[in-house]
Design a protein around this motif. Structure first.
Motif, PDB file in Angstrom:
ATOM      1  N   ASP A  13     -60.640   6.124  44.052  1.00  0.00           N
ATOM      2  CA  ASP A  13     -59.767   4.895  44.743  1.00  0.00           C
ATOM      3  C   ASP A  13     -58.650   4.929  44.661  1.00  0.00           C
ATOM      4  N   LEU A  14     -57.842   6.257  44.210  1.00  0.00           N
ATOM      5  CA  LEU A  14     -56.268   6.579  43.436  1.00  0.00           C
ATOM      6  C   LEU A  14     -55.737   7.371  45.480  1.00  0.00           C
ATOM      7  N   THR A  15     -55.283   7.725  45.945  1.00  0.00           N
ATOM      8  CA  THR A  15     -54.388   8.528  47.079  1.00  0.00           C
ATOM      9  C   THR A  15     -54.417   9.816  46.743  1.00  0.00           C
ATOM     10  N   GLU A  16     -54.997  11.045  47.498  1.00  0.00           N
ATOM     11  CA  GLU A  16     -54.328  12.488  47.060  1.00  0.00           C
ATOM     12  C   GLU A  16     -53.162  12.348  46.285  1.00  0.00           C
ATOM     13  N   LYS A  17     -52.332  11.609  46.970  1.00  0.00           N
ATOM     14  CA  LYS A  17     -51.239  11.891  46.431  1.00  0.00           C
ATOM     15  C   LYS A  17     -50.258  12.066  44.802  1.00  0.00           C
ATOM     16  N   HIS A  18     -51.115  11.199  44.381  1.00  0.00           N
ATOM     17  CA  HIS A  18     -51.125   9.892  44.000  1.00  0.00           C
ATOM     18  C   HIS A  18     -52.124  10.973  42.662  1.00  0.00           C
ATOM     19  N   PHE A  19     -53.250  10.920  42.787  1.00  0.00           N
ATOM     20  CA  PHE A  19     -53.887  13.045  42.176  1.00  0.00           C
ATOM     21  C   PHE A  19     -52.700  13.745  41.555  1.00  0.00           C
ATOM     22  N   ASN A  20     -52.318  14.840  42.991  1.00  0.00           N
ATOM     23  CA  ASN A  20     -51.312  15.825  42.522  1.00  0.00           C
ATOM     24  C   ASN A  20     -50.184  15.311  41.575  1.00  0.00           C
ATOM     25  N   SER A  21     -49.553  14.166  41.765  1.00  0.00           N
ATOM     26  CA  SER A  21     -48.863  14.154  41.192  1.00  0.00           C
ATOM     27  C   SER A  21     -48.562  13.764  39.563  1.00  0.00           C
ATOM     28  N   ARG A  22     -50.106  13.156  39.555  1.00  0.00           N
ATOM     29  CA  ARG A  22     -50.359  13.089  38.320  1.00  0.00           C
ATOM     30  C   ARG A  22     -51.738  13.603  37.689  1.00  0.00           C
ATOM     31  N   GLY A  23     -51.043  15.207  38.154  1.00  0.00           N
ATOM     32  CA  GLY A  23     -52.195  16.070  37.707  1.00  0.00           C
ATOM     33  C   GLY A  23     -53.846  15.761  37.110  1.00  0.00           C
TER      34      GLY A  23
END
Length: 296
Positions: free
Chosen positions: A13-23
């Motif tokens: 339950d994080l945003t896709e932007k968050h997942f992508n920014s953290r790899g």
């Protein structure tokens, strides 16, 4: 870049932007609304507002976990690139998805004998699970090896706290988690149950609290009582909510007032469609690092 990937389920339950920014890579659960199937793809197939509105209007929802075949395909995409995997699953206390991931690992080890696949039962859910993944990304960026990350998460995952409350008990009655009588009494007297995640990764009722204002104050008190370094807490704090943004913002405001050394502001996310199918709208959850959940 390390030759391994960090992976989790969409139920972090994080945003896709968050997942992508953290790899951080993720694999999606599935859910149904009135018989129509969707991927739990972080609000892209159906917005969170529309999803919770449909639930409020009486829509039937069901969920299904990632199966073994899906995990085989998902893991294979990384193994073919010569990358090892650390996959952290949704709590086994809520789902059988950990077992599916382990079964896929066994199938793939013979095909990729030179690759490493580590599977971890997070004993966590929603943005608490997300907070755990974010910490692993921090440690990876600090130079931790795959093995060091695996050891760290196994040794520290029970220090992650989940506290949450719900104001709409109808979905707990619908899902069979409380009786119709308890639901009626709770609604009549405006009871907001306060729950947490125990050491087995299961949701456990803690207190029956009368009134929304009181339960908001109490959930903040839980962080004051259990956070690392008490009011000097200096790590991250996440909140997730299901169509309850005003209340989530109020909890965040009180947390930021009480903990001046927080690392960044409180991050607020949506309870995703998989977890939300079971809680319904009207839930706020608070996540932070604290004392051990074991034997408490």
């Amino acid at each position: 870049m390390p030759e391994f990937i960090l992976s989790c389920c969409s139920t972090a339950d994080l945003t896709e932007k968050h997942f992508n920014s953290r790899g951080i890579n993720y694999v999606s659960f599935h859910f149904m609304v009135d018989g129509k199937e969707y991927k739990d793809d972080l609000g892209k197939s159906i917005s969170y507002d529309d999803f919770y509105k449909a639930m409020s209007n009486g829509a039937e929802t069901k969920t299904s976990q990632v199966n073994v075949g899906e995990f085989v395909d998902y893991f294979s995409s990384f193994l073919k690139e010569g990358k090892d995997i650390l996959h952290v699953s949704l709590s086994s206390g809520l789902s059988g998805v950990y077992n599916s991931a382990c079964a896929a690992k066994q199938l793939l080890e013979a095909e990729y004998p030179d690759r490493k696949i580590y599977i971890v039962d997070s004993l966590a859910a929603s943005s608490g699970y997300g907070l755990l993944m974010d910490k692993l990304a921090d440690l990876r960026d600090d130079g931790y090896t795959l093995e060091q990350l695996y050891d760290w998460v196994e040794n520290n995952k029970l220090n992650l706290h989940h506290w949450f409350f719900s104001t709409d008990l109808s979905f707990y009655v619908k899902g069979g988690r409380i009786s119709k009588t308890s639901g009626f009494i709770g609604t009549t007297f405006k009871i907001c149950p306060l729950l947490n995640m125990d050491e087995n990764g299961k949701l456990t009722p803690q207190q029956k609290v009368r009134g929304k204002r009181r339960v908001i104050s109490l959930i903040v008190d839980k962080m004051k009582n259990h956070a690392i370094k008490d009011l000097e807490y200096s790590d991250k704090c996440y909140i997730s909510h299901s169509a309850f943004n005003t209340e989530a913002q109020e909890v965040a405001r009180l947390i930021e007032e009480s903990f001046p050394n927080l690392k960044n502001k409180v991050e607020i996310n949506n309870v995703g469609t998989t977890i939300g199918s079971h809680t319904g709208p009207g839930t706020v959850a608070l996540f932070f690092w604290g004392d051990s959940r074991k034997n408490r």
